[in-house]
Design an enzyme around this catalytic site. Structure first.
Site, PDB file in Angstrom:
ATOM      1  N   PRO A  94       0.834  -1.201   0.000  1.00  0.00           N
ATOM      2  CG  PRO A  94      -0.206  -1.202   2.096  1.00  0.00           C
ATOM      3  CD  PRO A  94       0.659  -2.022   1.195  1.00  0.00           C
ATOM      4  CB  VAL A  95       0.832   4.251  -2.221  1.00  0.00           C
ATOM      5  CG1 VAL A  95       1.524   5.607  -2.343  1.00  0.00           C
ATOM      6  CG2 VAL A  95       1.126   3.414  -3.456  1.00  0.00           C
ATOM      7  N   GLY A  96       2.225   4.990   0.735  1.00  0.00           N
ATOM      8  CA  GLY A  96       2.187   5.985   1.815  1.00  0.00           C
ATOM      9  C   GLY A  96       1.745   5.400   3.140  1.00  0.00           C
ATOM     10  N   GLY A 131       3.936   3.490   5.211  1.00  0.00           N
ATOM     11  CA  GLY A 131       5.055   3.182   6.105  1.00  0.00           C
ATOM     12  C   GLY A 131       5.719   1.850   5.820  1.00  0.00           C
ATOM     13  CG  LEU A 132       3.753  -1.407   5.021  1.00  0.00           C
ATOM     14  CD1 LEU A 132       2.744  -2.407   4.470  1.00  0.00           C
ATOM     15  CD2 LEU A 132       4.360  -1.948   6.317  1.00  0.00           C
ATOM     16  N   GLY A 133       7.443   1.183   3.051  1.00  0.00           N
ATOM     17  CA  GLY A 133       8.580   1.344   2.143  1.00  0.00           C
ATOM     18  C   GLY A 133       8.212   1.243   0.677  1.00  0.00           C
ATOM     19  CB  SER A 183       8.574   5.959  -1.858  1.00  0.00           C
ATOM     20  OG  SER A 183       9.003   6.001  -0.540  1.00  0.00           O
ATOM     21  CB  ALA A 196       9.563  -1.262  -2.842  1.00  0.00           C
ATOM     22  CG  ASP A 244      12.541   3.399   4.284  1.00  0.00           C
ATOM     23  OD1 ASP A 244      13.079   3.286   5.399  1.00  0.00           O
ATOM     24  OD2 ASP A 244      11.382   3.824   4.132  1.00  0.00           O
TER      25      ASP A 244
END
Ligand code: MEV
Length: 302
Positions: free
Chosen positions: A87-89, A91-93, A95, A97, A138
């Site tokens: 999912p974008v934005g 907190g899972l990185g 951007s 990735a 990240d």
């Protein structure tokens, strides 16, 4: 045509503090962004956000990658197609990735001979230019995979437990949250600096338990880290509700992961408690994602 993929990440320790040179432990997760790159007569970028040419509003990371890679290859036109499990934005990185996967796809497509260290470094430069004060965490973890102690860049043992992610589905801006922490630190340096210091100390303290697969000790420290993230203002009612729902359902530990604000929490769980933790997260209206640590960073897809 080349397809590359790169993983997202969760922080066991150290988000925000790492921006000030403190240590962090960050872990690549088995959710990937796939980027297909094909030579074309113009620049086309396709994702769930739309189809654009170079566009620094809609596709800032991929547009920046193409601009940077023009310094390594004669890129006249290229078609980039992005598919992501992240999912974008949140907190899972996502951007990092997409940046790392696009860098490697163009590196392969144009035979630029960039090494993984180069990809991590160019990726960090791009994140810093777009987000302001970004740490290399990240992009490094997305490139190299595994579990990494930053800034030492030391690989720890891969995690042998389940990761349950709770997603509030509220996206947040890393740039804004990093800048809020900077302001708080400027206002109360004597209070905020020791908190950031202690977060860094916890990352160091946790190195040994992570390496001996001791998730009870690791988890106790993660829970303390969650409290300190709340203290520096990146928490919130929804994130805390998810953290406590996960802990009450039997998670070993649960904390915010990433920039906070909205975004996600991460819980460590054993094989028997993971599905109860995921249900508890869903029961309060959030998305639950069951995943694991992955050893593999950016890779060429068949
Ligand atoms: C974002 O995933 C993590 C932060 O520490 C920012 C960074 O390290 O660049 C909040």
């Amino acid at each position: 045509m080349i397809t590359c993929s790169a993983p997202g990440k969760v922080y066991l320790f150290g988000e925000h503090a790492v921006v000030y040179g403190q240590s962090a432990i960050c872990c690549a997760i088995d959710l990937r962004t796939r980027v297909q790159a094909t030579k074309h007569d113009s620049i086309v970028i396709e994702s769930v956000l739309g189809t654009t040419a170079l566009d620094f509003e809609i596709h800032p990371y991929v547009s920046s990658v193409i601009e940077k890679m023009k310094g390594h290859a004669n890129i006249e036109g290229v078609r980039i197609q992005i598919r992501s499990e992240l999912p974008v934005g949140s907190g899972l990185g996502s951007s990092a990735a997409v940046t790392v996967a696009t860098l490697q796809a163009l590196n392969q497509l144009y035979a630029c001979n960039l090494q993984l260290e180069d990809i991590a470094n160019i990726g960090h430069t791009i994140e810093r230019e777009i987000q302001g004060n970004a740490s290399p965490t990240d992009t490094y973890v997305s490139t190299m995979g595994g579990v990494v102690l930053i800034p030492e860049r030391r690989k720890l043992k891969d995690l042998d437990c389940q990761l349950v992610i709770g997603n509030t589905r509220k996206s947040s801006s890393t740039k804004d949250l990093v800048s809020n922490v900077a302001q708080l630190r400027q206002e109360f340096p004597d209070i905020i600096d020791p908190i950031l210091d202690n977060i860094g100390k916890m990352a160091h303290l946790a190195e040994e338990p992570v390496n001996r697969y001791d998730y009870e000790t690791t988890g106790k420290l993660m829970n303390v880290n969650h409290g300190l993230l709340d203290a520096i203002g990146v928490g919130g009612a929804e994130l805390s509700a998810l953290v406590y729902a996960a802990r009450n359902a039997g998670a070993i530990s649960a904390k915010i992961t990433g920039a906070g604000g909205g975004g996600c929490i991460v819980a460590l769980a054993n094989e028997t408690s993971a599905s109860a933790v995921a249900s508890a997260i869903k029961n309060i209206g959030a998305e639950a994602i069951l995943t694991r640590n992955t050893h593999e960073g950016v890779r060429l897809e068949p």
